[in-house]
Design a protein around this motif. Structure first.
Motif, PDB file in Angstrom:
ATOM      1  N   TYR A  57      -7.159  -6.214  -2.984  1.00 41.41           N
ATOM      2  CA  TYR A  57      -8.163  -5.591  -3.680  1.00 41.41           C
ATOM      3  C   TYR A  57      -9.405  -6.675  -4.917  1.00 41.41           C
ATOM      4  O   TYR A  57      -8.079  -7.264  -5.056  1.00 41.41           O
TER       5      TYR A  57
ATOM      6  N   ALA B  51      -3.182  -6.671   6.315  1.00 42.48           N
ATOM      7  CA  ALA B  51      -4.078  -5.945   6.793  1.00 42.48           C
ATOM      8  C   ALA B  51      -5.282  -6.100   5.915  1.00 42.48           C
ATOM      9  O   ALA B  51      -4.940  -5.089   5.329  1.00 42.48           O
TER      10      ALA B  51
ATOM     11  N   SER C  62      -1.482   3.319   5.575  1.00 40.89           N
ATOM     12  CA  SER C  62      -1.752   2.455   5.562  1.00 40.89           C
ATOM     13  C   SER C  62      -1.494   1.526   7.118  1.00 40.89           C
ATOM     14  O   SER C  62      -0.051   1.604   7.905  1.00 40.89           O
ATOM     15  N   LEU C  63      -2.556   0.546   6.778  1.00 46.08           N
ATOM     16  CA  LEU C  63      -2.341  -0.533   7.942  1.00 46.08           C
ATOM     17  C   LEU C  63      -1.551  -1.443   7.654  1.00 46.08           C
ATOM     18  O   LEU C  63      -0.758  -1.738   8.494  1.00 46.08           O
ATOM     19  N   ASN C  64      -1.013  -1.703   6.551  1.00 47.69           N
ATOM     20  CA  ASN C  64      -0.529  -2.932   5.986  1.00 47.69           C
ATOM     21  C   ASN C  64       1.296  -2.280   6.440  1.00 47.69           C
ATOM     22  O   ASN C  64       2.001  -3.108   6.573  1.00 47.69           O
TER      23      ASN C  64
ATOM     24  N   SER D 106       0.729  -1.366   0.119  1.00 45.11           N
ATOM     25  CA  SER D 106       0.105  -0.330  -0.011  1.00 45.11           C
ATOM     26  C   SER D 106       0.655   1.202  -0.072  1.00 45.11           C
ATOM     27  O   SER D 106       1.784   1.284   0.623  1.00 45.11           O
TER      28      SER D 106
HETATM   29  C1  FMN Z   1      -9.865  -1.482  -4.562  1.00 44.13           C
HETATM   30  C2  FMN Z   1      -9.461  -1.561  -3.249  1.00 44.13           C
HETATM   31  C3  FMN Z   1      -9.919  -2.338  -3.415  1.00 44.13           C
HETATM   32  C4  FMN Z   1     -10.672  -3.588  -2.133  1.00 44.13           C
HETATM   33  N1  FMN Z   1     -10.726  -4.769  -2.015  1.00 44.13           N
HETATM   34  C5  FMN Z   1     -10.791  -5.119  -0.770  1.00 44.13           C
HETATM   35  C6  FMN Z   1     -11.354  -6.957  -0.941  1.00 44.13           C
HETATM   36  O1  FMN Z   1     -11.308  -7.791  -1.760  1.00 44.13           O
HETATM   37  N2  FMN Z   1     -10.804  -7.190   0.712  1.00 44.13           N
HETATM   38  C7  FMN Z   1     -10.696  -7.366   1.957  1.00 44.13           C
HETATM   39  O2  FMN Z   1     -10.896  -7.525   2.733  1.00 44.13           O
HETATM   40  N3  FMN Z   1     -10.412  -4.949   1.477  1.00 44.13           N
HETATM   41  C8  FMN Z   1     -10.992  -4.741   0.339  1.00 44.13           C
HETATM   42  N4  FMN Z   1     -10.557  -3.476   0.144  1.00 44.13           N
HETATM   43  C9  FMN Z   1     -10.288  -2.464   1.191  1.00 44.13           C
HETATM   44  C10 FMN Z   1      -8.484  -2.196   1.980  1.00 44.13           C
HETATM   45  O3  FMN Z   1      -8.353  -3.804   3.180  1.00 44.13           O
HETATM   46  C11 FMN Z   1      -8.477  -1.770   2.767  1.00 44.13           C
HETATM   47  O4  FMN Z   1      -8.432   0.062   1.873  1.00 44.13           O
HETATM   48  C12 FMN Z   1      -7.524  -1.430   3.626  1.00 44.13           C
HETATM   49  O5  FMN Z   1      -6.989  -0.534   4.603  1.00 44.13           O
HETATM   50  C13 FMN Z   1      -6.379  -0.624   2.306  1.00 44.13           C
HETATM   51  O6  FMN Z   1      -4.828  -1.276   3.465  1.00 44.13           O
HETATM   52  P1  FMN Z   1      -3.766  -0.130   3.404  1.00 44.13           P
HETATM   53  O7  FMN Z   1      -4.663   0.532   4.860  1.00 44.13           O
HETATM   54  O8  FMN Z   1      -2.778  -1.200   3.982  1.00 44.13           O
HETATM   55  O9  FMN Z   1      -3.902   1.153   2.657  1.00 44.13           O
HETATM   56  C14 FMN Z   1     -10.366  -2.344  -1.205  1.00 44.13           C
HETATM   57  C15 FMN Z   1      -9.901  -1.163  -0.937  1.00 44.13           C
HETATM   58  C16 FMN Z   1      -9.341  -1.156  -2.347  1.00 44.13           C
HETATM   59  C17 FMN Z   1      -8.810   0.470  -2.152  1.00 44.13           C
END
Ligand code: FMN
Length: 187
Positions: free
Chosen positions: A84, A117, A18-20, A13
């Motif tokens: 995603y 995450a 970002s949680l990750n 991310s």
């Molecule tokens: C394009 C997109 C697709 C996503 N698809 C999923 C998914 O398939 N499964 C899921 O658990 N979360 C999904 N999410 C939510 C993400 O888990 C969440 O936005 C998360 O906080 C992203 O990680 P980060 O915090 O490290 O940026 C999606 C988010 C985005 C932006």
């Protein structure tokens, strides 16, 4: 083995909160003895374009060369990624595609630990499953167990980024230790 091992850690991310990336930073504090982690960003890697992928003239884009060199110095990789649309985020897959090309690919035969995450309930399991054929094609060896699937991750970090879930922290410790053991076995 007496030499300190170098794990290269990559977040899938790019966003600031970002949680990750928080999970990756937490993992960097849970490393076994004799291991350090180098964090490598993929934010400046351009979109893959075969016309620019010219290993014979060493003319890949500079950011790609820097990335590949950082990976080449890794004894193992730690990938921490969101899911995603049930799969691998494009930015991470793109970086892997750049690094995967050529007989000198720094990914070939490498040990890897994958974690993820999500605020959701399924802990990125579908993203992790989507990685299986990628690892297979690159002859990489993933640490399968323990799995690190951080569900409801939006509730699991303090404001300063500290991981509050002690059970998850223990799984991460075990996973990184398993990665170290695997590295030593593969060398
Ligand atoms: C394009 C997109 C697709 C996503 N698809 C999923 C998914 O398939 N499964 C899921 O658990 N979360 C999904 N999410 C939510 C993400 O888990 C969440 O936005 C998360 O906080 C992203 O990680 P980060 O915090 O490290 O940026 C999606 C988010 C985005 C932006």
């Amino acid at each position: 083995m007496s030499r300190e091992l170098n794990f290269v850690g990559i977040s899938g991310s790019l966003r600031k909160g970002s949680l990750n990336t928080m999970l990756l930073n937490a993992a960097a504090k849970l490393l076994p003895e004799g291991v350090h982690m180098t964090l490598v960003s993929i934010k400046d890697i351009p979109l893959y374009n075969g016309d620019l992928d010219l290993p014979e003239t060493t003319e890949r884009p500079e950011e790609v060369e820097i990335f590949r060199k950082a990976l080449a110095k890794a004894d193992a990789l730690v990938l921490v990624s969101p899911e995603y649309n049930y799969s691998i985020p494009g930015v991470l897959k793109n970086a892997i595609d750049w690094a995967s090309r050529g007989d000198d690919s720094p990914l070939l035969n490498k040990a890897v630990a994958l974690m993820g995450a999500t605020p959701g309930m399924w802990g990125t399991v579908r993203m992790q499953t989507a990685f299986h054929p990628v690892f297979q094609f690159l002859n990489m060896t993933p640490v399968q167990k323990p799995e690190v699937l951080l569900a409801k991750a939006n509730t699991k970090f303090a404001e300063d980024g500290k991981l509050l879930d002690e059970f998850a922290a223990e799984l991460i410790r075990k996973k990184l230790l398993a990665l170290k053991d695997l590295c030593i076995k593969l060398q």
